[in-house]
Scaffold this active site. Structure first.
Site, mmCIF file in Angstrom:
data_model
loop_
_atom_site.group_PDB
_atom_site.id
_atom_site.type_symbol
_atom_site.label_atom_id
_atom_site.label_comp_id
_atom_site.label_asym_id
_atom_site.label_seq_id
_atom_site.Cartn_x
_atom_site.Cartn_y
_atom_site.Cartn_z
ATOM 1 N N CYS A 79 13.990 11.023 6.880
ATOM 2 C CA CYS A 79 13.740 10.619 8.275
ATOM 3 C C CYS A 79 14.977 10.786 9.129
ATOM 4 C CB CYS A 79 13.243 9.179 8.319
ATOM 5 S SG CYS A 79 14.333 8.005 7.524
ATOM 6 N N GLU A 110 9.024 16.890 14.715
ATOM 7 C CA GLU A 110 9.599 16.652 13.394
ATOM 8 C C GLU A 110 8.922 17.583 12.383
ATOM 9 O OE1 GLU A 110 8.538 12.953 11.397
ATOM 10 O OE2 GLU A 110 10.627 12.713 10.761
ATOM 11 N N LYS A 130 0.888 -1.173 0.000
ATOM 12 C CA LYS A 130 0.000 0.000 0.000
ATOM 13 C C LYS A 130 0.924 1.220 0.000
ATOM 14 C CE LYS A 130 -1.860 3.095 1.804
ATOM 15 N NZ LYS A 130 -1.591 4.476 1.353
ATOM 16 N N GLU A 173 9.168 1.760 11.296
ATOM 17 C CA GLU A 173 10.236 2.740 11.008
ATOM 18 C C GLU A 173 9.561 4.098 11.041
ATOM 19 O OE1 GLU A 173 13.353 2.095 10.684
ATOM 20 O OE2 GLU A 173 13.307 -0.081 10.469
HETATM 21 P P1 NAD Z 1 2.260 8.808 7.136
HETATM 22 O O1 NAD Z 1 2.349 8.135 8.459
HETATM 23 O O2 NAD Z 1 1.322 9.925 6.986
HETATM 24 O O3 NAD Z 1 1.894 7.764 5.979
HETATM 25 C C1 NAD Z 1 2.684 6.628 5.704
HETATM 26 C C2 NAD Z 1 1.820 5.571 5.052
HETATM 27 O O4 NAD Z 1 0.851 5.131 5.998
HETATM 28 C C3 NAD Z 1 1.042 6.046 3.825
HETATM 29 O O5 NAD Z 1 1.028 5.026 2.860
HETATM 30 C C4 NAD Z 1 -0.350 6.269 4.384
HETATM 31 O O6 NAD Z 1 -1.368 6.166 3.427
HETATM 32 C C5 NAD Z 1 -0.442 5.149 5.402
HETATM 33 N N1 NAD Z 1 -1.429 5.347 6.471
HETATM 34 C C6 NAD Z 1 -1.874 6.503 7.003
HETATM 35 N N2 NAD Z 1 -2.801 6.262 7.960
HETATM 36 C C7 NAD Z 1 -2.947 4.914 8.036
HETATM 37 C C8 NAD Z 1 -3.750 4.037 8.822
HETATM 38 N N3 NAD Z 1 -4.586 4.502 9.743
HETATM 39 N N4 NAD Z 1 -3.632 2.700 8.631
HETATM 40 C C9 NAD Z 1 -2.770 2.209 7.716
HETATM 41 N N5 NAD Z 1 -1.999 2.993 6.926
HETATM 42 C C10 NAD Z 1 -2.067 4.327 7.094
HETATM 43 O O7 NAD Z 1 3.762 9.249 6.800
HETATM 44 P P2 NAD Z 1 4.239 10.128 5.553
HETATM 45 O O8 NAD Z 1 3.820 11.524 5.808
HETATM 46 O O9 NAD Z 1 3.886 9.434 4.298
HETATM 47 O O10 NAD Z 1 5.839 10.005 5.695
HETATM 48 C C11 NAD Z 1 6.625 10.850 6.451
HETATM 49 C C12 NAD Z 1 6.996 10.206 7.781
HETATM 50 O O11 NAD Z 1 7.695 8.976 7.553
HETATM 51 C C13 NAD Z 1 7.961 11.048 8.611
HETATM 52 O O12 NAD Z 1 7.554 11.022 9.960
HETATM 53 C C14 NAD Z 1 9.290 10.335 8.453
HETATM 54 O O13 NAD Z 1 10.209 10.558 9.493
HETATM 55 C C15 NAD Z 1 8.858 8.919 8.395
HETATM 56 N N6 NAD Z 1 9.874 8.083 7.772
HETATM 57 C C16 NAD Z 1 10.587 7.230 8.575
HETATM 58 C C17 NAD Z 1 11.612 6.444 8.026
HETATM 59 C C18 NAD Z 1 12.400 5.496 8.897
HETATM 60 O O14 NAD Z 1 13.062 4.643 8.319
HETATM 61 N N7 NAD Z 1 12.348 5.594 10.211
HETATM 62 C C19 NAD Z 1 11.900 6.541 6.652
HETATM 63 C C20 NAD Z 1 11.159 7.433 5.872
HETATM 64 C C21 NAD Z 1 10.140 8.191 6.444
#
Ligand code: NAD
Length: 507
Positions: free
Chosen positions: A302, A400, A193, A268
């Site tokens: 991240c 963040e 997804k 992550e």
């Molecule tokens: P997000 O949490 O908004 O979304 C990530 C994914 O989760 C998307 O595909 C989204 O559609 C899905 N999602 C959202 N709500 C959901 C739910 N209730 N159930 C299931 N899936 C759901 O994150 P984002 O804005 O896409 O990405 C940015 C974030 O990701 C930042 O906080 C960043 O630090 C983090 N990140 C972490 C790493 C790591 O390795 N630690 C790497 C890259 C990004």
């Protein structure tokens, strides 16, 4: 198989992408519309114009995809020999390599990430597949435990089943492959997804995997919103594990929703990583690493070093050098080779980052920003920004921001800076700059983070564990660490001799 339009090169040598076709879901080896026929718009962050429309998957589509993945797991995919399975993984890597010149521009077009950076990410994506094929061959091994001449106990690793992979938009193609490669190489089947703001390259990957000829249902992509498609995947009883990368609050929501079906999770999550620069650091290299670490990936990284702690003896020179860099960073069209910072992914995210700049002023920071060329007023541009006079109590230091924004603070001594570094809820990465080897190790080990670099920017070694502590994550990806998550370990006890067995009821 649907095919995306290849980028044309115009007279100025710039890649131009036109007429990108609408995107369907990829389920059971076929490109299909969502069951409810719904679609959503996908926007280009440079112009904020719609690129194309994306099938908006929901519960019924997740159900179809999981059913197909389950069938493949129990059927053809599950019965392949390791060599046969890995030959598909190598094939995917080769096909990605063949298409780098097409995938990287698509990624830049969709996300606003500069093309010079997406090219490296796409090359890394191919490497992820090759790396995990090699890892499975060489490191997916069990242990044997000999108990005198009575027992030989040994472990084997088995694939778990259907893996649900949920990914973010900040480095979509690379992060998707970082999960898909170990999941498939270890023998699981996958329902991906992808993030709704960056669907183009996930679709390209589905086309590539289709071309690689994997059995139907082994790999499926369900585009859609987190609250519908994502949540249905998490709650599905036939999905054994969820590997999630995204925001900390989303991760916690997902863990709640997966509790009823006892999901296995890899998380992550977000970060607010410190870079600590001591007075004896190599000044020029520390400046290079500090600016790259926060402003590459448009600050949407991240592991970005979003909190700078610089020793007070060198602070004024260091900050002067940073101001100079911020003014000179090339902000512009992500499709141009010389662009260093492009537009943020989406207007909503742009608004969020801008609101932090306002908050920084209210909290007492001096906000110093570079400039954005006037012709780029339509894009989601935030100029590289320094938040001077910041301190640990501020929200802009605790939360963040996920944009090209660094909070700048000074420190007097080692004990103080360790306290500052650890005084946030996150613990993803950290960076220490000093020529004093003993101090470097001491401070590195005292910082509470999953990953720490001494005298370096974030340079990945794929063999090492990747992940965060505290609110930055649970578990580790990377190297053989991924096997703990993507495989089930079974212990088999074998009696070699006539060991004593209690004889209940024997007369
Ligand atoms: P997000 O949490 O908004 O979304 C990530 C994914 O989760 C998307 O595909 C989204 O559609 C899905 N999602 C959202 N709500 C959901 C739910 N209730 N159930 C299931 N899936 C759901 O994150 P984002 O804005 O896409 O990405 C940015 C974030 O990701 C930042 O906080 C960043 O630090 C983090 N990140 C972490 C790493 C790591 O390795 N630690 C790497 C890259 C990004």
């Amino acid at each position: 198989m649907s095919e995306l339009t290849l980028p044309d090169i115009n007279e100025a040598g710039k890649r131009v992408i036109k007429d990108v076709k609408d995107i369907q879901l990829y389920i059971d080896g076929a490109f299909v519309d969502a069951v409810n026929q719904e679609q959503f718009d996908n926007y280009n962050p440079f112009t904020n114009e719609s690129i194309n429309r994306i099938a908006s998957g929901a519960e019924a589509d997740i159900h179809k995809a999981v059913k197909a993945a389950r069938k493949a797991f129990k059927g053809e995919w599950g019965s392949l020999s390791q060599n046969e399975r890995l030959s598909y993984i190598y094939k995917i890597a080769d096909l990605i390599d063949e298409h780098i010149d097409e995938i990287a521009p698509l990624e830049s077009y969709d996300t606003g990430l500069p093309i010079s950076q997406t090219k490296k990410m796409v090359a890394r994506a191919a490497h992820n597949f090759r790396f995990y094929a090699e890892m499975v061959k060489s490191r997916l091994v069990g242990d044997a435990y000999q108990v005198d001449d009575e027992f030989l106990n040994y472990t084997i690793h088995k694939p778990v089943g259907v893996a649900g992979l949920i990914t973010p938009w900040n480095a979509p193609f690379m992060l998707e492959t970082w999960k898909i490669a170990p999941a498939l190489a270890t023998g699981n089947t996958v329902v991906l997804k992808p993030a709704e703001w960056s669907p183009l390259t996930a679709n390209r990957l589905a086309e590539i995997i289709d071309k690689a000829g994997l059995p139907d249902g082994v790999f499926n992509v369900v585009h859609g919103y987190g609250e519908t498609a994502g949540a249905s995947l998490v709650a599905h009883e036939d999905v054994e594990l969820i590997s999630f990368t995204g925001e900390t609050t989303t991760g916690s929501e997902i863990m709640k929703n997966g509790a009823d079906t006892l999901k296995r999770f890899s998380m992550e999550l977000g970060g607010k990583s410190p870079i600590i620069v001591f007075e004896d650091a190599d000044f020029e290299r520390a400046i290079d690493a500090c600016t790259w670490g926060i402003f590459s990936f448009n600050g949407e990284r991240c592991t970005a070093n979003s909190r700078l702690y610089v020793h007070e003896d060198i602070a004024s020179d260091f900050i002067a050098a940073l101001k100079d860099r911020v003014q000179n960073i090339v902000v512009g069209d992500p499709m141009r080779e010389d662009t260093q910072v492009g537009p943020l992914i989406h207007t909503k995210h742009y608004e969020s980052v801008k609101s932090y700049l306002e908050l920084a002023e209210q909290e007492g920071c001096e906000v110093i920003s570079g400039s954005i060329p006037k012709e780029h007023s339509r894009g989601n541009f935030v100029a590289p920004t320094l938040l001077l006079n910041a301190d640990t109590s501020m929200k802009v230091v605790q939360e963040e921001i996920f944009g090209p924004v660094i909070a700048v603070m000074t420190f007097k001594d080692e004990a103080e800076v360790i306290d500052y570094a650890n005084n946030v809820r996150y613990g993803l990465a950290g960076y220490v700059w000093t020529k004093d080897l003993q101090r470097g190790h001491r401070v590195a080990q005292a910082v509470n983070s999953g990953m720490l670099w001494i005298n370096s920017q974030n340079v990945r070694d794929l063999r090492t564990p990747f992940g965060g502590s505290k609110h930055s994550g649970i578990g580790r990806e990377g190297g053989h660490y991924a096997f703990e998550f993507y495989t089930e370990v079974q212990i088999i006890h074998v009696a070699l001799g006539e060991h004593r067995i209690p004889q209940f009821g024997k007369k």
